[in-house]
Design a protein around this motif. Structure first.
Motif, PDB file in Angstrom:
ATOM      1  N   PRO A  86     -44.670 -17.269 -22.071  1.00  0.00           N
ATOM      2  CA  PRO A  86     -43.285 -17.300 -21.574  1.00  0.00           C
ATOM      3  C   PRO A  86     -42.822 -15.929 -21.088  1.00  0.00           C
ATOM      4  N   PRO A  87     -41.806 -15.894 -20.216  1.00  0.00           N
ATOM      5  CA  PRO A  87     -41.299 -14.638 -19.638  1.00  0.00           C
ATOM      6  C   PRO A  87     -40.937 -13.556 -20.650  1.00  0.00           C
ATOM      7  N   PRO A  88     -40.319 -13.880 -21.808  1.00  0.00           N
ATOM      8  CA  PRO A  88     -39.989 -12.800 -22.750  1.00  0.00           C
ATOM      9  C   PRO A  88     -41.202 -12.055 -23.288  1.00  0.00           C
ATOM     10  N   ILE A  89     -42.378 -12.665 -23.170  1.00  0.00           N
ATOM     11  CA  ILE A  89     -43.619 -11.992 -23.567  1.00  0.00           C
ATOM     12  C   ILE A  89     -44.273 -11.341 -22.343  1.00  0.00           C
ATOM     13  N   LEU A  90     -44.308 -12.081 -21.242  1.00  0.00           N
ATOM     14  CA  LEU A  90     -44.987 -11.616 -20.037  1.00  0.00           C
ATOM     15  C   LEU A  90     -44.301 -10.393 -19.424  1.00  0.00           C
ATOM     16  N   ALA A  91     -42.970 -10.433 -19.312  1.00  0.00           N
ATOM     17  CA  ALA A  91     -42.239  -9.364 -18.606  1.00  0.00           C
ATOM     18  C   ALA A  91     -42.466  -7.973 -19.207  1.00  0.00           C
ATOM     19  N   PRO A  92     -42.296  -7.793 -20.521  1.00  0.00           N
ATOM     20  CA  PRO A  92     -42.537  -6.448 -21.071  1.00  0.00           C
ATOM     21  C   PRO A  92     -43.990  -6.001 -20.970  1.00  0.00           C
ATOM     22  N   LEU A  93     -44.932  -6.956 -21.016  1.00  0.00           N
ATOM     23  CA  LEU A  93     -46.331  -6.582 -20.852  1.00  0.00           C
ATOM     24  C   LEU A  93     -46.595  -6.088 -19.429  1.00  0.00           C
ATOM     25  N   THR A  98     -41.869  -4.601 -27.464  1.00  0.00           N
ATOM     26  CA  THR A  98     -40.910  -5.604 -26.971  1.00  0.00           C
ATOM     27  C   THR A  98     -41.596  -6.949 -26.776  1.00  0.00           C
ATOM     28  N   ALA A  99     -42.855  -6.931 -26.353  1.00  0.00           N
ATOM     29  CA  ALA A  99     -43.602  -8.183 -26.219  1.00  0.00           C
ATOM     30  C   ALA A  99     -43.761  -8.870 -27.570  1.00  0.00           C
ATOM     31  N   ILE A 100     -43.919  -8.078 -28.630  1.00  0.00           N
ATOM     32  CA  ILE A 100     -43.995  -8.641 -29.984  1.00  0.00           C
ATOM     33  C   ILE A 100     -42.686  -9.339 -30.336  1.00  0.00           C
ATOM     34  N   GLU A 101     -41.577  -8.738 -29.915  1.00  0.00           N
ATOM     35  CA  GLU A 101     -40.272  -9.390 -30.116  1.00  0.00           C
ATOM     36  C   GLU A 101     -40.276 -10.767 -29.444  1.00  0.00           C
ATOM     37  N   GLY A 102     -40.834 -10.831 -28.225  1.00  0.00           N
ATOM     38  CA  GLY A 102     -40.886 -12.100 -27.515  1.00  0.00           C
ATOM     39  C   GLY A 102     -41.735 -13.131 -28.233  1.00  0.00           C
ATOM     40  N   ILE A 103     -42.817 -12.692 -28.856  1.00  0.00           N
ATOM     41  CA  ILE A 103     -43.671 -13.621 -29.615  1.00  0.00           C
ATOM     42  C   ILE A 103     -42.917 -14.197 -30.807  1.00  0.00           C
ATOM     43  N   THR A 104     -42.180 -13.347 -31.516  1.00  0.00           N
ATOM     44  CA  THR A 104     -41.425 -13.851 -32.677  1.00  0.00           C
ATOM     45  C   THR A 104     -40.342 -14.827 -32.237  1.00  0.00           C
ATOM     46  N   ASP A 105     -39.696 -14.548 -31.105  1.00  0.00           N
ATOM     47  CA  ASP A 105     -38.700 -15.494 -30.580  1.00  0.00           C
ATOM     48  C   ASP A 105     -39.357 -16.840 -30.298  1.00  0.00           C
ATOM     49  N   HIS A 106     -40.525 -16.800 -29.647  1.00  0.00           N
ATOM     50  CA  HIS A 106     -41.221 -18.029 -29.283  1.00  0.00           C
ATOM     51  C   HIS A 106     -41.605 -18.840 -30.512  1.00  0.00           C
ATOM     52  N   LEU A 107     -41.906 -18.171 -31.611  1.00  0.00           N
ATOM     53  CA  LEU A 107     -42.341 -18.865 -32.821  1.00  0.00           C
ATOM     54  C   LEU A 107     -41.178 -19.240 -33.745  1.00  0.00           C
ATOM     55  N   GLY A 108     -39.973 -19.165 -33.211  1.00  0.00           N
ATOM     56  CA  GLY A 108     -38.821 -19.668 -33.963  1.00  0.00           C
ATOM     57  C   GLY A 108     -38.139 -18.667 -34.857  1.00  0.00           C
ATOM     58  N   GLN A 109     -38.337 -17.388 -34.590  1.00  0.00           N
ATOM     59  CA  GLN A 109     -37.659 -16.346 -35.357  1.00  0.00           C
ATOM     60  C   GLN A 109     -36.811 -15.502 -34.393  1.00  0.00           C
ATOM     61  N   PRO A 110     -35.610 -15.977 -34.065  1.00  0.00           N
ATOM     62  CA  PRO A 110     -34.773 -15.303 -33.066  1.00  0.00           C
ATOM     63  C   PRO A 110     -34.233 -13.959 -33.561  1.00  0.00           C
ATOM     64  N   ARG A 111     -33.759 -13.173 -32.617  1.00  0.00           N
ATOM     65  CA  ARG A 111     -33.252 -11.841 -32.939  1.00  0.00           C
ATOM     66  C   ARG A 111     -31.870 -11.884 -33.578  1.00  0.00           C
ATOM     67  N   GLU A 112     -31.141 -12.959 -33.298  1.00  0.00           N
ATOM     68  CA  GLU A 112     -29.803 -13.105 -33.882  1.00  0.00           C
ATOM     69  C   GLU A 112     -29.643 -14.488 -34.484  1.00  0.00           C
ATOM     70  N   VAL A 113     -28.990 -14.535 -35.629  1.00  0.00           N
ATOM     71  CA  VAL A 113     -28.647 -15.797 -36.284  1.00  0.00           C
ATOM     72  C   VAL A 113     -27.184 -15.723 -36.677  1.00  0.00           C
ATOM     73  N   ASP A 114     -26.382 -16.636 -36.100  1.00  0.00           N
ATOM     74  CA  ASP A 114     -24.926 -16.644 -36.366  1.00  0.00           C
ATOM     75  C   ASP A 114     -24.306 -15.277 -36.079  1.00  0.00           C
ATOM     76  N   GLY A 115     -24.736 -14.676 -34.991  1.00  0.00           N
ATOM     77  CA  GLY A 115     -24.168 -13.398 -34.581  1.00  0.00           C
ATOM     78  C   GLY A 115     -24.674 -12.198 -35.364  1.00  0.00           C
ATOM     79  N   ARG A 116     -25.611 -12.399 -36.273  1.00  0.00           N
ATOM     80  CA  ARG A 116     -26.142 -11.298 -37.084  1.00  0.00           C
ATOM     81  C   ARG A 116     -27.552 -10.959 -36.633  1.00  0.00           C
ATOM     82  N   TYR A 117     -27.784  -9.676 -36.345  1.00  0.00           N
ATOM     83  CA  TYR A 117     -29.094  -9.224 -35.889  1.00  0.00           C
ATOM     84  C   TYR A 117     -30.094  -9.249 -37.043  1.00  0.00           C
TER      85      TYR A 117
END
Length: 219
Positions: free
Chosen positions: A100-107, A127-146
């Motif tokens: 997906p783009p969130p992984i591809l773009a930073p690479l 940053t690509a690692i961040e994209g992998i965690t997002d893809h696997l269901g661990q978003p950067r924010e939950v209920d507005g909390r980072y």
């Protein structure tokens, strides 16, 4: 693989070198400056052309010379080239098309930074690692909390222990680059190879494709 085309390599002396050579021709054997060249992929199916720029320096190995006509001397010259940029950037690893783009773009961004800005390159891989965690269901924010990346990787450990281990190591390595510390190209290549392995496991459908093709043979 890239190959230099014809006589496309060009050298440009640094400021003051021309004057130094005019005063003493032997200075030419210690010259330095910038270079550029055009290279082309040798794969006939690709033939991508790129422009390479960087710095060069010349020197004569100590004690190595030979006498020439008229009691002149011929000095063997060694020239070192350091690449600072390749345009368009060359992919340094194979990325599955399904990424997906969130992984591809930073690479893709990191490939352009690899040659001249290793610290920024390491940060982009992180940053690509961040994209992998997002893809696997661990978003950067939950209920507005980072949620810190370290916590998200910890959350992934039960389901993806190997990936979490690799991603944590790359995260820590990327933090070094983000803080402007020295980053070695050898370690960048190791990080890239680890990312490539994990992306293949996540997005390469070779096994599924094999099963589909075997099913077609049986029907």
């Amino acid at each position: 693989m890239l190959q230099l085309t014809g006589r496309s390599l060009r050298l440009a002396l640094s400021a003051g070198m021309s004057f130094a050579i005019d005063l003493d021709p032997l200075a030419n054997f210690e010259a330095y400056g910038a270079f550029c060249g055009i290279m082309v992929c040798v794969n006939d199916a690709c033939r991508q052309g790129v422009v390479v720029i960087g710095d060069y320096s010349t020197h004569t190995p100590e004690g190595m010379y030979s006498s020439g006509p008229g009691r002149s001397y011929e000095f063997p010259v060694e020239r070192k080239y350091v690449i600072n940029a390749i345009h368009p950037a060359v992919r340094l690893i194979t990325i599955p098309q399904q990424s997906p783009p969130p992984i591809l773009a930073p690479l893709e961004e990191s490939f352009a930074l690899y040659w001249g800005h290793p610290q920024a390159c390491a940060a982009s891989i992180r940053t690509a690692i961040e994209g992998i965690t997002d893809h696997l269901g661990q978003p950067r924010e939950v209920d507005g909390r980072y949620i810190p990346l370290a916590q998200r990787l910890k959350n992934l450990t039960p389901q993806h222990p190997d990936l979490a281990k690799v991603a944590t190591a790359i995260k820590d390595f990327g933090n070094i680059g983000a803080h402007g510390n020295t980053v070695e190209h050898e370690k960048l290549l190791a990080a890239y190879e680890l990312v490539e392995i994990e992306l293949r496991l996540l997005f390469d459908d070779t096994d599924n494709r094999r099963d589909i093709l075997l099913g077609k043979l049986k029907t």
